[in-house]
Design an enzyme around this catalytic site. Structure first.
Site, PDB file in Angstrom:
ATOM      1  N   ASP A 204       0.911  -1.148   0.000  1.00  0.00           N
ATOM      2  CA  ASP A 204       0.000   0.000   0.000  1.00  0.00           C
ATOM      3  C   ASP A 204       0.942   1.187   0.000  1.00  0.00           C
ATOM      4  O   ASP A 204       1.563   1.489   1.029  1.00  0.00           O
ATOM      5  CB  ASP A 204      -0.876   0.004   1.256  1.00  0.00           C
ATOM      6  CG  ASP A 204      -1.845   1.175   1.250  1.00  0.00           C
ATOM      7  OD1 ASP A 204      -1.402   2.285   0.877  1.00  0.00           O
ATOM      8  OD2 ASP A 204      -3.019   1.003   1.593  1.00  0.00           O
ATOM      9  N   HIS A 205       1.085   1.827  -1.139  1.00  0.00           N
ATOM     10  CA  HIS A 205       2.194   2.783  -1.241  1.00  0.00           C
ATOM     11  C   HIS A 205       2.022   3.986  -0.300  1.00  0.00           C
ATOM     12  O   HIS A 205       2.975   4.674   0.011  1.00  0.00           O
ATOM     13  CB  HIS A 205       2.444   3.220  -2.696  1.00  0.00           C
ATOM     14  CG  HIS A 205       1.513   4.267  -3.214  1.00  0.00           C
ATOM     15  ND1 HIS A 205       0.265   3.991  -3.691  1.00  0.00           N
ATOM     16  CD2 HIS A 205       1.652   5.608  -3.323  1.00  0.00           C
ATOM     17  CE1 HIS A 205      -0.324   5.102  -4.074  1.00  0.00           C
ATOM     18  NE2 HIS A 205       0.492   6.109  -3.862  1.00  0.00           N
TER      19      HIS A 205
ATOM     20  N   HIS B  49      -5.806   2.876   1.048  1.00  0.00           N
ATOM     21  CA  HIS B  49      -5.050   4.026   1.555  1.00  0.00           C
ATOM     22  C   HIS B  49      -5.775   4.766   2.691  1.00  0.00           C
ATOM     23  O   HIS B  49      -5.183   5.090   3.714  1.00  0.00           O
ATOM     24  CB  HIS B  49      -4.762   5.015   0.431  1.00  0.00           C
ATOM     25  CG  HIS B  49      -4.165   4.379  -0.799  1.00  0.00           C
ATOM     26  ND1 HIS B  49      -3.218   3.399  -0.719  1.00  0.00           N
ATOM     27  CD2 HIS B  49      -4.395   4.574  -2.122  1.00  0.00           C
ATOM     28  CE1 HIS B  49      -2.870   3.026  -1.958  1.00  0.00           C
ATOM     29  NE2 HIS B  49      -3.582   3.720  -2.821  1.00  0.00           N
TER      30      HIS B  49
HETATM   31  O1  LIG Z   1      -3.241   3.832  -5.517  1.00  0.00           O
HETATM   32  C1  LIG Z   1      -3.590   4.822  -6.114  1.00  0.00           C
HETATM   33  O2  LIG Z   1      -3.069   6.005  -5.728  1.00  0.00           O
HETATM   34  C2  LIG Z   1      -3.038   7.095  -6.640  1.00  0.00           C
HETATM   35  C3  LIG Z   1      -2.773   8.333  -5.802  1.00  0.00           C
HETATM   36  O3  LIG Z   1      -1.532   8.204  -5.194  1.00  0.00           O
HETATM   37  P1  LIG Z   1      -0.714   9.496  -4.743  1.00  0.00           P
HETATM   38  O4  LIG Z   1       0.529   8.944  -4.145  1.00  0.00           O
HETATM   39  O5  LIG Z   1      -0.469  10.307  -5.982  1.00  0.00           O
HETATM   40  O6  LIG Z   1      -1.561  10.249  -3.777  1.00  0.00           O
HETATM   41  C4  LIG Z   1      -4.327   7.223  -7.412  1.00  0.00           C
HETATM   42  O7  LIG Z   1      -4.171   8.198  -8.433  1.00  0.00           O
HETATM   43  C5  LIG Z   1      -4.671   5.911  -8.054  1.00  0.00           C
HETATM   44  O8  LIG Z   1      -5.944   6.019  -8.680  1.00  0.00           O
HETATM   45  C6  LIG Z   1      -4.703   4.809  -7.043  1.00  0.00           C
HETATM   46  O9  LIG Z   1      -4.800   3.565  -7.718  1.00  0.00           O
END
Ligand SMILES: O=C1O[C@H](COP(=O)(O)O)[C@@H](O)[C@H](O)[C@H]1O
Ligand SMILES: NC(=O)C1=CN([C@@H]2O[C@H](COP(=O)(O)OP(=O)(O)OC[C@H]3O[C@@H](n4cnc5c(N)ncnc54)[C@H](OP(=O)(O)O)[C@@H]3O)[C@@H](O)[C@H]2O)C=CC1
Length: 518
Positions: free
Chosen positions: A187-188, A250
């Protein structure tokens, strides 16, 4: 949690499925390069990239090099440095759906391990379509790739299933080949510096920890807003929607970091146990509660930064009658001693007016207002944890306005986390953790399963009731119904404010911050 002081750099082989895909190019190659360049991984490593396309080795290395040049946060190096980095990459053409190709892969892997004197530490990274995850895990075991003298780890990308039953099925498949402690579900958001900082701010400051409960906190707001639209991902996104794409993972992870009890020690299992307790205490909405506690929206045409933006339904690959949501807001409760009665308001959406992720803790007011000010009320104390793209903290208090009039105004103390030092990319931190065997910032199965069990009933209601969809203009802050969710309780969303560089910055709350307030 802060990073534990460990130095477990060991030689390794990374087996990268989806070895020339978008994620590999934009995130993984630059992350590896950064870790290598900064001496944060062992110098003896190699990477096997896999895909169906047929490619010469030099062609593959050019792809790696171009990706790093384009996306890395570091300046490029001398030709000698480049070749020392690129020599470690090898490309293998393999259709992972075809079991017969895995024997060749085993041969390649063993060959590389001999060449680089690697002790069979294998990091399998699945950067491929989720529908292939389960089969790959099964085949890795079948062919003997998971039998190693060293360690073996599986890094698995999102989405982990599309509901609880599919996630369970996938989990059963991968746990047939890997132990839970060998599985690193990405989960980045957990790799973001300020998400990791949430618990440090809480557990390393007696000021906050003493007040971090329903006696002092009025409510919590979590916003993850984006200006981008669906882009080229309509095929995936139009089925996932914002609920599965952002909220199930997230947003819920950020909720657990804000709400968890202090762990007994800084060990992944202890931390994970506390996060799981939060997910268990999260009140699950019954069908009849969904409409009053959750809002879903879809963007219509609008203006973003003065430029026209098309409606979601006009985006490439999106059906013109799509009822998919691109925005979600919710009001949640965590039914435990600490959080009883404290609403957690969450929202996320695409094509909003700002790219911003932040957590706002709004504290309760003082028992009595002794001071006169413009609105005859005191602004609340707010702790704003800025996660993305600005990183930092802002603490809003009340103070006397400088000068003659005894007026009380809100002021903000600001801390910027990435003004002077550039933070590592989330993928850098996570890749390093996986290589060090630290699962703190990866999701464990019971977190994933509880998250789906919370999300699924909401999804079911929305799938049955297409009229639940609200609309908002691209470039706005979302549907008015999301504002009403808070207004009913006498609150309003705190519009993110631009970062201020000074330590103490006087700032009266402007009218835009009062939007939606009754
Ligand atoms: O996991 C995801 O995250 C991105 C948003 O990530 P961020 O680090 O730029 O806040 C999102 O655009 C994408 O739809 C989703 O799959
Ligand atoms: N891109 C991103 O920003 C993010 C991606 N993710 C996740 O990462 C994963 C990968 O996404 P992404 O990189 O965007 O996807 P891409 O489609 O860009 O890349 C996937 C790669 O997999 C290879 N591939 C596809 N089918 C097979 C097969 N049968 N056998 C072997 N290789 C195959 C393809 O190469 P070839 O055509 O040569 O076979 C392709 O390069 C997904 O799970 C996604 O959800 C998660 C967060 C962000």
């Amino acid at each position: 949690m802060s990073k534990q002081q460990v130095n477990l750099q060991e030689p390794f082989l990374m087996i990268l499925f989806g070895g020339a895909g978008d994620l590999a190019r934009r995130k993984l190659f630059p992350a590896l390069y950064s870790l290598h360049r900064n001496g944060l991984i062992h110098d003896r490593f190699a990477v096997v990239g896999l895909g169906r396309s047929v490619r010469e080795q030099e062609e593959y290395r050019s792809i790696v090099r171009e990706s790093v040049e384009k996306y890395s946060r570091w300046d490029t190096e001398t030709e000698q440095d480049w070749s020392s980095f690129l020599n470690r990459f090898r490309y293998v053409s393999l259709d992972v759906a075809d079991a017969s190709g895995y024997k060749d892969l085993l041969g390649e892997v063993e060959g590389l391990e001999q060449k680089w004197h690697l002790p069979q530490n294998r990091l399998f990274y699945l950067a491929i379509s989720p529908r292939l995850f389960g089969d790959v895990a099964i085949q890795l075991k079948e062919v003997g790739l998971t039998q190693t003298r060293g360690w073996r780890r599986l890094v698995i990308e999102k989405p982990f299933g599309h509901d609880y039953p599919s996630a369970k099925e996938l989990n059963d498949q991968i746990t047939g080949s890997f132990l839970e402690e060998e599985i690193y579900r990405i989960d980045h958001y957990l790799g973001k510096e300020m998400v990791q900082n949430i618990t440090v701010i809480r557990f390393a400051n007696s000021l906050f920890e003493a007040m971090w409960n329903n006696r002092y906190i009025s409510h919590v707001q979590i916003t993850a807003g984006e200006t981008v639209g669906v882009g080229e991902r309509a095929a995936y996104y139009d089925h996932a929607g914002a609920l599965r794409d952002m909220v199930q993972n997230h947003i819920l992870q950020m909720v657990t970091m804000v709400a968890m009890e202090p762990p007994s020690r800084l060990k992944p299992e202890a931390i994970h146990d506390e996060k799981v307790k939060v997910l268990r205490s999260l009140r699950r909405w019954k069908e009849e509660d969904v409409a009053t506690h959750m809002v879903r929206g879809q963007y219509t045409a609008g203006l973003l930064d003065g430029k026209p933006a098309v409606a979601y339904r006009e985006e490439e690959g999106v059906p013109e009658d799509s009822t998919n949501e691109t925005f979600v807001a919710g009001k949640w409760y965590i039914d435990n001693f600490r959080w009883s009665g404290v609403p957690f308001y969450i929202r996320t959406g695409k094509r909003l007016d700002q790219k911003v992720t932040e957590v706002v803790i709004q504290f309760k007011g003082v028992p009595q207002n002794l001071y006169f000010n413009k609105n005859n009320d005191l602004a609340p104390n707010l702790l704003v944890i800025r996660i993305n793209p600005d990183e930092g903290l802002s603490f809003q208090m009340n103070a006397k306005k400088p000068g003659g009039d005894p007026e009380v105004v809100p002021i903000a103390m600001e801390f910027c986390n990435n003004c002077d030092v550039e933070s590592p990319e989330a993928y850098e931190s996570l890749l390093r953790d996986a290589l060090e065997g630290d699962r703190t910032f990866f999701t464990h199965w019971d977190e994933v399963s509880l998250a789906w069990k919370f999300i699924d009933p909401i999804r079911r209601v929305w799938d049955q009731d297409k009229d639940s969809l609200c609309f908002y203009e691209a470039g706005s802050s979302g549907p008015v119904e999301a504002d009403a969710l808070l207004a009913k309780d006498g609150f309003h969303w705190h519009s993110p404010r631009p970062r201020q560089r000074s330590i103490i910055q006087g700032s009266e709350i402007g009218s835009s911050q009062r939007r939606g307030c009754p």
